[in-house]
Scaffold this active site. Structure first.
Site, PDB file in Angstrom:
ATOM      1  N   CYS A 159       6.205  -9.265  10.656  1.00  0.00           N
ATOM      2  CA  CYS A 159       7.338 -10.188  10.482  1.00  0.00           C
ATOM      3  C   CYS A 159       8.591  -9.496  11.051  1.00  0.00           C
ATOM      4  O   CYS A 159       8.885  -8.356  10.672  1.00  0.00           O
ATOM      5  CB  CYS A 159       7.549 -10.519   9.004  1.00  0.00           C
ATOM      6  SG  CYS A 159       6.078 -11.233   8.251  1.00  0.00           S
ATOM      7  N   CYS A 195       7.269  -3.631  -8.703  1.00  0.00           N
ATOM      8  CA  CYS A 195       6.937  -4.161  -7.378  1.00  0.00           C
ATOM      9  C   CYS A 195       6.064  -3.126  -6.661  1.00  0.00           C
ATOM     10  O   CYS A 195       6.512  -2.014  -6.394  1.00  0.00           O
ATOM     11  CB  CYS A 195       8.231  -4.442  -6.621  1.00  0.00           C
ATOM     12  SG  CYS A 195       7.955  -5.115  -5.010  1.00  0.00           S
ATOM     13  N   CYS A 232      11.399  -7.657   8.865  1.00  0.00           N
ATOM     14  CA  CYS A 232      10.961  -6.771   7.785  1.00  0.00           C
ATOM     15  C   CYS A 232      10.760  -5.353   8.315  1.00  0.00           C
ATOM     16  O   CYS A 232      10.103  -5.150   9.338  1.00  0.00           O
ATOM     17  CB  CYS A 232       9.666  -7.323   7.207  1.00  0.00           C
ATOM     18  SG  CYS A 232       8.732  -6.152   6.226  1.00  0.00           S
ATOM     19  N   CYS A 254      11.605  -4.256   1.067  1.00  0.00           N
ATOM     20  CA  CYS A 254      10.410  -3.455   1.304  1.00  0.00           C
ATOM     21  C   CYS A 254      10.443  -2.697   2.627  1.00  0.00           C
ATOM     22  O   CYS A 254      10.818  -3.213   3.660  1.00  0.00           O
ATOM     23  CB  CYS A 254       9.190  -4.351   1.176  1.00  0.00           C
ATOM     24  SG  CYS A 254       8.373  -4.802   2.660  1.00  0.00           S
ATOM     25  N   CYS A 261       2.067  -2.522   7.381  1.00  0.00           N
ATOM     26  CA  CYS A 261       1.588  -3.907   7.283  1.00  0.00           C
ATOM     27  C   CYS A 261       1.287  -4.416   8.694  1.00  0.00           C
ATOM     28  O   CYS A 261       2.072  -4.189   9.617  1.00  0.00           O
ATOM     29  CB  CYS A 261       2.651  -4.782   6.627  1.00  0.00           C
ATOM     30  SG  CYS A 261       2.133  -6.501   6.469  1.00  0.00           S
ATOM     31  N   GLU A 274       6.115   2.797  -0.763  1.00  0.00           N
ATOM     32  CA  GLU A 274       7.246   2.590  -1.679  1.00  0.00           C
ATOM     33  C   GLU A 274       6.839   1.710  -2.856  1.00  0.00           C
ATOM     34  O   GLU A 274       6.006   0.816  -2.705  1.00  0.00           O
ATOM     35  CB  GLU A 274       8.377   1.862  -0.956  1.00  0.00           C
ATOM     36  CG  GLU A 274       8.949   2.625   0.205  1.00  0.00           C
ATOM     37  CD  GLU A 274      10.006   1.799   0.938  1.00  0.00           C
ATOM     38  OE1 GLU A 274      10.590   2.322   1.869  1.00  0.00           O
ATOM     39  OE2 GLU A 274      10.217   0.625   0.572  1.00  0.00           O
TER      40      GLU A 274
HETATM   41  S1  SF4 Z   1       7.355  -9.337   5.187  1.00  0.00           S
HETATM   42 FE1  SF4 Z   1       6.784  -7.257   5.877  1.00  0.00          FE
HETATM   43  S2  SF4 Z   1       5.335  -6.487   4.338  1.00  0.00           S
HETATM   44 FE2  SF4 Z   1       5.522  -8.717   4.038  1.00  0.00          FE
HETATM   45  S3  SF4 Z   1       3.834  -9.566   5.260  1.00  0.00           S
HETATM   46 FE3  SF4 Z   1       5.630  -9.557   6.629  1.00  0.00          FE
HETATM   47  S4  SF4 Z   1       5.515  -7.582   7.728  1.00  0.00           S
HETATM   48 FE4  SF4 Z   1       4.130  -7.455   5.961  1.00  0.00          FE
END
Ligand code: SF4
Length: 349
Positions: free
Chosen positions: A114, A103, A117, A331, A110, A90
């Site tokens: 987290c 962005c 997210c 995101c 990833c 994206e």
């Molecule tokens: S917020 Fe999402 S994209 Fe950003 S580092 Fe953490 S897991 Fe990865």
């Protein structure tokens, strides 16, 4: 076929010279790619026909194609792209009264996990190539004509410091005066904070700005919200940030996603002000944009209380106006919805 967007002007020129083209043709091609942003070699009308044919069999000009675009009521635009190997990423255009931010993603998925997210929940696939990073900026700007992006933030999917070589090369390509010529100061790397990577930016690209996703001023809670904190705790992170500031003189941004009952107390605000005291910095407070995780967004009263506590302690802090809430601009959300086969607005494809 080689992806032409992965090449610096110097690399491209050497390849063209090897193909018996004049050296100045490199400048011309760069101009077509990044100033005029054409889509095909045939559009490069000041090149001889034979040269255009030769280029079209040697280089690819489209490392991804747009699958969907969603436009928010506030002007935020989100694009979902399919890469040549079928993976999805994206990119987002965020409009402010005084600037337009592009962005950009740096990884497919990833590895940082987290919990709040959507990208972190869908796992890591691979790093993006240089060309895939550069092309996102070109493609977003094409869709914005006649305006252009005023700055670029690596804040899409992925942890940019885990793909640092490709990110730095992409910056140098977009910075090239013969091409897009975007000033290095207009780039921001948004990171969870890997100490070696922070020091590498200070040394190799000191004009690039840093934005740190902090989310908690204490190690126990930060390790829950940002699993990387178990490897590099706050002490190591802040030692690297002090080195970065000393070397670059740049001001830092701290991103702080406010989550109900986890990091939003007045004590958290106090601890945060003590943690960042002495660093030139401001804090972006971002009330959680709900994903499918169980973590909730705090009430508006708590958001205001947190922000006011920081102000009282002399910290420059802003509540970031949420952009693109109606299109899930945080995101990874659009990609996740697509991967899970949920409702998807096919008319936008
Ligand atoms: S917020 Fe999402 S994209 Fe950003 S580092 Fe953490 S897991 Fe990865």
């Amino acid at each position: 076929m080689m992806d032409i967007y992965s090449l610096s002007l110097e690399e491209l020129t050497e390849i063209l010279v090897d193909k018996d083209l004049e050296r100045y043709r490199g400048d011309q091609v760069f101009d077509w790619l990044y100033k005029k942003q054409v889509r095909t070699f045939d559009d490069m009308t000041n090149l001889p026909k034979q040269a255009r044919k030769e280029l079209s069999v040697s280089f690819s000009m489209s490392p991804m194609k747009e699958l969907a675009r969603e436009v928010s009521e506030d002007g935020t635009e989100k694009s979902l792209y399919m890469l040549e190997d079928g993976h999805l990423i994206e990119s987002v255009i965020i409009r402010h009264p005084d600037r337009t931010t592009l962005c950009i993603s740096t990884q497919v998925g990833c590895p940082m996990k987290c919990p709040f997210c959507a990208t972190g929940q869908s796992g890591y696939v691979r790093d993006l190539t240089i060309g895939e990073i550069v092309f996102q900026a070109v493609e977003l700007e094409r869709s914005m004509e006649p305006t252009v992006g005023t700055n670029i933030v690596f804040m899409g999917m992925g942890e940019p410091l885990l793909n640092l070589e490709n990110v730095l090369k992409a910056i140098s390509i977009l910075n090239s005066p013969k091409g897009r010529a975007m000033g290095v100061r207009r780039f921001t790397i948004s990171t969870l904070g890997i100490p070696d990577g922070i020091r590498a930016i200070a040394e190799r690209a000191p004009a690039v700005k840093l934005s740190i996703s902090l989310h908690s001023p204490n190690d126990t809670m930060r390790s829950k919200l940002v699993p990387l904190n178990k490897t590099y705790g706050l002490k190591e992170l802040f030692a690297a940030l002090e080195d970065y500031v000393e070397r670059t003189g740049n001001r830092l941004t701290f991103e702080y996603v406010l989550m109900d009952g986890m990091n939003d107390s007045v004590k958290d605000a106090r601890d945060l002000s003590e943690l960042i005291a002495g660093l030139p910095a401001y804090v972006n407070i971002i009330p959680l944009n709900p994903t499918q995780s169980l973590i909730r967004r705090p009430s508006d009263e708590k958001v205001v209380e947190f922000c006011e506590e920081l102000h009282e302690r002399g910290v420059e802090a802003f509540v970031r106006i949420e952009k693109g809430k109606d299109i899930e601009a945080a995101c990874g959300q659009l990609r996740l919805r697509y991967l899970e086969g949920g409702e998807f607005d096919k008319k936008n494809r």
